[in-house]
Each structure stands twice: as structure tokens, then as C-alpha cells.
Design an enzyme around this catalytic site. Structure first.
Site, PDB file in Angstrom:
ATOM      1  N   GLY A  73       0.747  -1.255   0.000  1.00 21.18           N
ATOM      2  CA  GLY A  73       0.000   0.000   0.000  1.00 21.18           C
ATOM      3  C   GLY A  73       0.767   1.289   0.000  1.00 21.18           C
ATOM      4  O   GLY A  73       0.171   2.362  -0.158  1.00 21.18           O
ATOM      5  N   PRO A 128       4.521  -5.197  -0.896  1.00 25.73           N
ATOM      6  CA  PRO A 128       4.523  -4.020  -1.772  1.00 25.73           C
ATOM      7  C   PRO A 128       4.339  -4.387  -3.238  1.00 25.73           C
ATOM      8  O   PRO A 128       4.854  -5.410  -3.707  1.00 25.73           O
ATOM      9  CB  PRO A 128       5.923  -3.424  -1.552  1.00 25.73           C
ATOM     10  N   GLY A 129       3.586  -3.574  -3.927  1.00 28.11           N
ATOM     11  CA  GLY A 129       3.431  -3.767  -5.373  1.00 28.11           C
ATOM     12  C   GLY A 129       3.847  -2.485  -6.057  1.00 28.11           C
ATOM     13  O   GLY A 129       4.964  -2.305  -6.537  1.00 28.11           O
ATOM     14  N   CYS A 160     -13.965   4.350 -28.550  1.00 25.84           N
ATOM     15  CA  CYS A 160     -15.212   5.098 -28.722  1.00 25.84           C
ATOM     16  C   CYS A 160     -15.936   5.327 -27.411  1.00 25.84           C
ATOM     17  O   CYS A 160     -17.015   4.781 -27.162  1.00 25.84           O
ATOM     18  CB  CYS A 160     -16.106   4.362 -29.708  1.00 25.84           C
ATOM     19  N   TYR A 169      -0.096  -1.442 -12.215  1.00 27.33           N
ATOM     20  CA  TYR A 169      -1.516  -1.361 -12.590  1.00 27.33           C
ATOM     21  C   TYR A 169      -1.692  -0.690 -13.953  1.00 27.33           C
ATOM     22  O   TYR A 169      -2.668   0.023 -14.187  1.00 27.33           O
ATOM     23  CB  TYR A 169      -2.322  -0.653 -11.487  1.00 27.33           C
TER      24      TYR A 169
END
Ligand code: LLP
Length: 419
Positions: free
Chosen positions: A240, A278-279, A346, A375
Site C-alpha cells: 500500500g 509491496p506492489g 469510442c 496497474y
């Protein structure tokens, strides 16, 4: 504003010392580019914070699950935090040791539980009583003992985007604090699970870490309760930590870890390994997204740069109104046009930036969209039947390596059945 590895040299934007005009000439756009150097620096910062404390980093695979990225993590001694059978499969393909994998997520299927049990993962982070019972049942049928920890929902506001807050009582994650003790007892009664710890994850892109510290503080209560019944082998404090997208000032990983370490009750944690997941804070700053201006048009009084990347490639601006810094590949000092940068999909929601001050550019000029290592690609889709972009890695020797080929039209229909 400074971003790691990003600089203009002789008017050309470089990332990790590589001139990006060469990269787009060789690999075309839209394109994700990652830097191994930056990944390693972020990991080193975590390790400096950890010092000799018993803390195991488990990289959160959901942030970027490319096999070559997972491989860098495991070479650096990181384990993995996964949320699906697919992520487990990727970890195994990359040779991640199963005994360093934690499986989180509120909705693990029977197949996923069975798969993870057969692979002998380190830990299931269990999010409900029903799931606990299900894991016990499946472990029984496989004649195995499932290693489990309980994910609690500590009801703490991480002060981040509502879609990525996970530790508030109205969120679907974890088990409520008041049920904690009963769930511990239940787990001890079940024959085919071994209760090894507990954990929490309160949210993502946390810039003000006071909520993380509050959670660590609150965990003392859970530690005491847990230890009445069982040795605490694992305390999983989630991931986080936020990063800079615009002008945020989150602490460096080192500082963050030192703050957490200073709060944890080490006297109570003699038998415990702390897991950190952790990411974004590792891979987010280590990636950029490159795109080319296809057309420029002025509608009424609005200026649009229409680029070849779109929301299907990078959805964060559309989904969370997320801000990403955007820089032209050719340096310019007069950021004097107010433009919308939009893709070909679109939908009006298909934009990377709105009302952004940028230089006057020409068709066929390129942009880098910064801080897209986390992400980014993982949330891409083929919406509008757009093949997904390629991914390249600038490795530690500054060699550019293709780590995912650009998809083709054939890839779009690969699984379809024409009846
Ligand atoms: N552990 C658990 C249990 C998680 O749910 C997450 C992220 C992490 C660790 C890693 O968190 P990080 O260190 O990356 O913040 N798509 C969103 C972010 C979703 C995060 C979901 N959970 C975005 O683009 O901002």
C-alpha cells in the site's frame, strides 16, 4: 518535478539512460517500458529499511505480473503475494519458490485452493469463515494441512481513492475485529488447517502513512489475542505504500519500513516473520508508457491530441481519474497549450489527461506517460478489439529486451469459436 530515471539529454527524453526515440523506432507504440535499475533501487530501499529484522518482502504480483518482472523479484529474494490461480501459475512459471507465496483474496475458488495446496504455498490469507471451512475441507480431501492466516479488517481509513481502500468496515475485505478471537478458535479446531498468523491490508497508494502506523499500533491487540492460543509465525502487514504521480510526497520505502519497525512490539514477536506486500511502490516508478500523436484537432475552442494508446492499454486515468505526468519525447519549454490527450476508443471516458498544459506538438510526435509500471499493463484489455501493447525492459546492463510481444489480430480471436 523529478521522476526516477527520467531526464532530457540534448533535447531527447531518456529513461534509465536510454534515449526513448530509439526505443519507439525499434518497438513502435503504444509500448510499456520498464527499468530494471529503478526496480532494484526501490527494492534496495526496502532492504535498507528492513536491516536485520525478520521481514520478508512478498511482491504483490497484481501490480505487474509479467514473467520477467516476477523473475527480477525472486532473484532479489522476494516472495510473492497473489490473488488468483493465474498469478500462482505465473509465479511457478517464473520459478518463484512456492514456500514464499501468500495467497490473498476474498473469493478463492475450489480449483484455486486445490492448485495452491498441491503447490505447497507458504500461506493462505483467509478472508471469511466460509473460506476457512472450505480450505479445511479441500485440504482434508487431499490429505494435506493447509497453512493459513486470518485477514482482519481493522476498520482504518487509509485516506486514498475509495476504490482502493480495503480496511474500512464497509469494505468487502477481511474478517471483522470482533470475530477475530472466535475465528482463531475455529481455525484451531479444524483438523486440516494450521493457523500460523494473521494480517491486514488497508489500501493502496497510501501517501500519508499515519494510517499504516495506526494499523500497526492496532495490531498489538490482535497479536495478544492470537498469542493466547498459538505461536504467531506470520504477521502480514500488507502493501500500500504510495508513490509520486504528481506532487505527492510519500516516504521512501526505507523510511516507511523504519517507521513501521519502530512501532511493532518486538518483544511479542520473537517467533514471528513480518510479511510486507509491496506492489506499486516497487514497480510503479519503474515503468512508462509511450504513445504517438495520430491526429491533432481543434473542436470549438478545445484542442485534442489523439494518440495511438487508449484506455484499454492504461485505464487508470479513466477509472480513478488518476493523474499521470506526461512528457514529450522531444524537449520543449513552452508548455503553453491546454489540451486533452485522448485515445481512439469510442468512449468519452477514454482520456489520459484533460486540460493539461503541454507544448504545441505535431502529428507523429511522441509522449511518455510516466509512473505506469504498476496497474498499467495488468489492467489492460482488448476493448474495441485493440491488440494489447508490447512490453520491453531496460535491463541492468542497459540492454533493451522485449518481455512481451505486441498482440496481433490473430491473438484477438484465438479462443473464439465460429459456429
Ligand atoms: N496486498 C493486498 C492484499 C492487496 O490487495 C494489494 C493491492 C497489495 C498487497 C499491493 O498494494 P500496493 O503496494 O500495490 O499498493 N488498481 C489500483 C490498485 C489496486 C490495489 C489492490 N490491492 C490502482 O491502479 O491504483
Amino acid at each position: 518535478m523529478e521522476f526516477p530515471g527520467i531526464q532530457y539529454i540534448k533535447g531527447i527524453l531518456h529513461f534509465s539512460d536510454v534515449p526513448l526515440n530509439e526505443v519507439v523506432n525499434n518497438y513502435k507504440t503504444p509500448l510499456y517500458v520498464y527499468s530494471e535499475d529503478i526496480i532494484l533501487k526501490r527494492i534496495e530501499s526496502y532492504k535498507r529499511g528492513i536491516q536485520n529484522y525478520p521481514v520478508q518482502l512478498c511482491y504483490s504480483v497484481k501490480a505487474n505480473s509479467n514473467l520477467s518482472i516476477i523473475k527480477i523479484m525472486l532473484k532479489e529474494g522476494l516472495g510473492a503475494d497473489i490473488v488468483s490461480g493465474g498469478e500462482l501459475f505465473r509465479c511457478i512459471k517464473a520459478n518463484m519458490p512456492a514456500n514464499k507465496i501468500v495467497f490473498s483474496g476474498v473469493g478463492k475458488t475450489e480449483e484455486e485452493i486445490e492448485y495452491a495446496l498441491k503447490e505447497d504455498i507458504m500461506l493462505f490469507s483467509v478472508e471469511s469463515i466460509s473460506e476457512l471451512k472450505k480450505i479445511n475441507e479441500i485440504a482434508h480431501s487431499l490429505q494435506k494441512i493447509a497453512p493459513v492466516s486470518i485477514r482482519v479488517n481493522p476498520d482504518i481509513d487509509p485516506k486514498t481513492h475509495p476504490y482502493i481502500s480495503t480496511g474500512l468496515k464497509e469494505n468487502k475485505f477481511g474478517i471483522s475485529s470482533n470475530l477475530f478471537e472466535n475465528v482463531v478458535k475455529l481455525a484451531l479446531d479444524l483438523k486440516n488447517v494450521e493457523l500460523l498468523g494473521f494480517g491486514y491490508h488497508i489500501g493502496s497508494q497510501i501517501v500519508d502513512i499515519s494510517s499504516k502506523l495506526e494499523a500497526a499500533e492496532k495490531s498489538k491487540f490482535f497479536i495478544e489475542t492470537f498469542k493466547k492460543y498459538k505461536t504467531l509465525k506470520f504477521l502480514d502487514i500488507g502493501g500500500g505504500l504510495g508513490i509520486r504521480y504528481k506532487n505527492e510526497n510519500p516516504p521512501e520505502p526505507e523510511e516507511f519500513v523504519r517507521s513501521i519497525i519502530s512501532i511493532l512490539p518486538w518483544n511479542e514477536l520473537k517467533d514471528t516473520t513480518i510479511l510486507l506486500e509491496p506492489g506499486r511502490s516497487i514497480i510503479g516508478p519503474a515503468g512508462i508508457f509511450l504513445t504517438k500523436i495520430l491526429y491533432i484537432k481543434e473542436n470549438y475552442h478545445k484542442l485534442f491530441y489523439i494518440v495511438d494508446g487508449a484506455m484499454n492499454d492504461l485505464i487508470r486515468p479513466s477509472l480513478y481519474q488518476a493523474y499521470h505526468e506526461i512528457l514529450p519525447l522531444i524537449e520543449s519549454t513552452d508548455f503553453n497549450r491546454n489540451v486533452d490527450i485522448v485515445g481512439p476508443v469510442c468512449e468519452t471516458g477514454d482520456f489520459f489527461a484533460r486540460d493539461r498544459q503541454l507544448p504545441q506538438l505535431k502529428e507523429n510526435d511522441y509522449f511518455a506517460i510516466l509512473t505506469t509500471g504498476a496497474y498499467g499493463f495488468v489492467m489492460s484489455s482488448q476493448y474495441n478489439s485493440r491488440p494489447r501493447p508490447a512490453e520491453v525492459l531496460i535491463d541492468r546492463n542497459k540492454k533493451i529486451k522485449l518481455i512481451r510481444k505486441r498482440e496481433t489480430y490473430e491473438d484477438l480471436i484465438y479462443k473464439e469459436i465460429l459456429i
